[in-house]
Design an enzyme around this catalytic site. Structure first.
Site, short mmCIF file in Angstrom:
data_model
loop_
_atom_site.label_atom_id
_atom_site.label_comp_id
_atom_site.label_asym_id
_atom_site.label_seq_id
_atom_site.Cartn_x
_atom_site.Cartn_y
_atom_site.Cartn_z
N SER A 1 0.86 -1.18 0.00
CA SER A 1 0.00 0.00 0.00
C SER A 1 0.89 1.22 0.00
O SER A 1 2.05 1.17 0.45
CB SER A 1 -0.88 0.01 1.25
OG SER A 1 -1.51 1.26 1.44
N TYR B 1 -1.91 -1.15 10.28
CA TYR B 1 -1.94 -1.33 8.83
C TYR B 1 -0.65 -0.81 8.19
O TYR B 1 0.01 -1.51 7.41
CB TYR B 1 -3.15 -0.59 8.26
CG TYR B 1 -3.31 -0.68 6.76
CD1 TYR B 1 -3.84 -1.83 6.18
CD2 TYR B 1 -2.94 0.37 5.94
CE1 TYR B 1 -4.00 -1.92 4.81
CE2 TYR B 1 -3.09 0.29 4.56
CZ TYR B 1 -3.63 -0.86 4.00
OH TYR B 1 -3.79 -0.93 2.64
#
Length: 256
Positions: free
Chosen positions: A135, A148
């Protein structure tokens, strides 16, 4: 593609980015195998795809799936280690340790286990491509999403190490870093972040869109196109790279 056999396994491949990857590889003539934890989503994939109901953080389940891949297919050309979850949205002092561990287990352990069991199949053939979904949070950080972001930074380091370790076996490893991707998963993130920041969903959406050069979210199909390229012979000299497919993030934490 110019490869004799084309077989791809995609974790979390029954919906979202993983489903788009499966469709893109299918269009290129690959045999497609998807794993997912959602039985309903698995039931909706094209009938000619192979499928496994697997928790990517469960070592025994992953070992069994790859043993079945070897038994049925006899090998594997491409692995897309795509499984991941958003994790909690909260200030770091409010993040529960169990939530932290669950996010890291899926996002990092899941990539490790997929690579651990795919690598022997690729070594046998002396070729292969591993495509890891990280990401842009793994490049810039992500306020209120510490588990995350930490896990997505970690998979980049793991993938770069794999590229160095496996290059001598003609196995490549690269990372795709999606930005904000249109779809149900991002909608859930927008709603949670809006609640945390005291903003509306539309304000958060516009903040992310305006933080890119292209001024928009990306589509899952655009992530899938990059995965197909990295899995193909067209990318045979591309390894150890981290490629953002995000519309060019210029402000990773836009304020509205």
């Amino acid at each position: 593609m110019s490869v004799a056999k084309k077989r791809v396994l995609i974790t979390a491949g029954a919906s979202g980015i993983g489903r788009a990857m499966g469709e893109a590889f299918d269009m290129e003539g690959f045999d497609v195998w998807v794993s997912d934890l959602d039985p309903e989503a698995l039931s909706s994939v094209p009938p000619h795809w192979r499928r496994s109901h697997v928790d990517v953080a469960n070592e025994d389940a992953m070992a069994a799936m790859f043993a079945e891949v070897e038994r049925v297919w006899g090998g594997l050309e491409v692995l897309c280690a795509n499984a991941g979850i958003a994790g909690p949205t909260a200030p770091v002092e409010e993040v529960a340790l169990d939530d932290w561990r669950n996010c890291v287990a899926i996002n990092l352990d899941g990539v490790f286990l997929a690579a651990k069991f795919a690598t022997p199949l690729m070594k046998q053939a002396h070729k292969g491509s591993i495509v890891v979904t990280s990401s842009t949070a793994g490049q810039y950080g992500y306020p209120y999403r510490s588990p995350y972001a930490a896990s997505k930074w970690a998979v980049i380091g793991f993938a770069k190490t794999l590229a160095m370790e496996l290059g001598g076996f003609n196995i490549r490893c690269n990372v795709i870093c999606p930005g904000s991707v249109e779809g149900p998963r991002m909608e859930r993130v927008l709603e949670r972040e809006a609640a945390t920041k005291g903003m509306t969903r539309d304000e958060v959406y516009q903040g992310y869109a305006s933080g890119t050069s292209l001024g928009r979210f990306v589509q899952a199909s655009e992530i899938a196109d990059m995965a197909v390229f990295l899995g193909s012979d067209a990318a045979k000299a591309v390894s150890g790279q981290v490629i953002a497919v995000d519309g060019h993030t210029v402000n990773p934490d836009p304020k509205v």
